[in-house]
Design a protein around this motif. Structure first.
Motif, PDB file in Angstrom:
ATOM      1  N   VAL A   1      51.952  14.045  32.910  1.00 49.63           N
ATOM      2  CA  VAL A   1      51.443  14.560  31.643  1.00 49.63           C
ATOM      3  C   VAL A   1      52.207  13.899  30.506  1.00 49.63           C
ATOM      4  N   THR A   2      51.475  13.403  29.538  1.00 54.96           N
ATOM      5  CA  THR A   2      52.093  12.818  28.355  1.00 54.96           C
ATOM      6  C   THR A   2      52.154  13.888  27.271  1.00 54.96           C
ATOM      7  N   ALA A   3      53.294  14.097  26.688  1.00 54.02           N
ATOM      8  CA  ALA A   3      53.476  15.045  25.587  1.00 54.02           C
ATOM      9  C   ALA A   3      53.712  14.263  24.310  1.00 54.02           C
TER      10      ALA A   3
END
Length: 159
Positions: free
Chosen positions: A27-29
């Motif tokens: 997951v990219t934040a």
């Protein structure tokens, strides 16, 4: 019998572990931060507004010169102030039509009585020296109570 039961249980556990799968995801934040500077605005002061006792609703709009409202409403006797404020933006821009974001706000007197107002960017340079103008609309309710009404609002200027 017990021996077969234990072997069966061990075989079942081994088969279950062997058939298990594991899924995963990355997951990219992301967060974008903007740091707001400040700019200066004069106080917005409609001055002293005199209305007749038992007045009906009155709306004073900054797009129209204030003195025109005195003749527009039977219940409005006089207005001494102005319906705009002058601001000095950090880039000196005075054309704030699309760039000013202001919400409606409420003015309250010491007894808790209220009236509403809204403000908006205006084109032009009534203030001079490259200062921007924020005009307003003041909504005086029917049978308004006497008193000094105050409130505040936040101006956001994006450039």
């Amino acid at each position: 019998m017990r021996k077969y039961f234990l072997l069966s249980a061990a075989a079942l556990l081994a088969a279950t572990s062997a058939n298990a799968t594991t899924d995963y995801a990355e997951v990219t934040a992301k967060a974008t931060i903007e740091v707001a500077g400040t700019f200066e605005c004069d106080d917005m002061d409609w001055g002293t507004i005199v209305v007749k006792q038992g007045n009906s609703d009155i709306e004073i709009d900054g797009e129209i010169p204030i003195q025109e409202f005195v003749s527009s409403y039977d219940d409005l006797i006089s207005v001494s102030g102005k319906s705009y404020t002058c601001c000095t933006a950090s880039d000196g821009n005075t054309l704030w039509d699309e760039e000013i974001d202001i919400n409606d706000f409420v003015l309250t007197n010491s007894s808790g009585d209220t009236m509403s107002a809204s403000a908006y960017g205006a084109v032009g340079d009534q203030c001079g020296s490259g200062r921007g103008i924020i005009s307003s609309t003041l909504r005086i309710p029917a049978e308004v109570k006497a008193g000094e009404y105050t409130g505040s609002f936040t101006v956001t200027y994006t450039y």
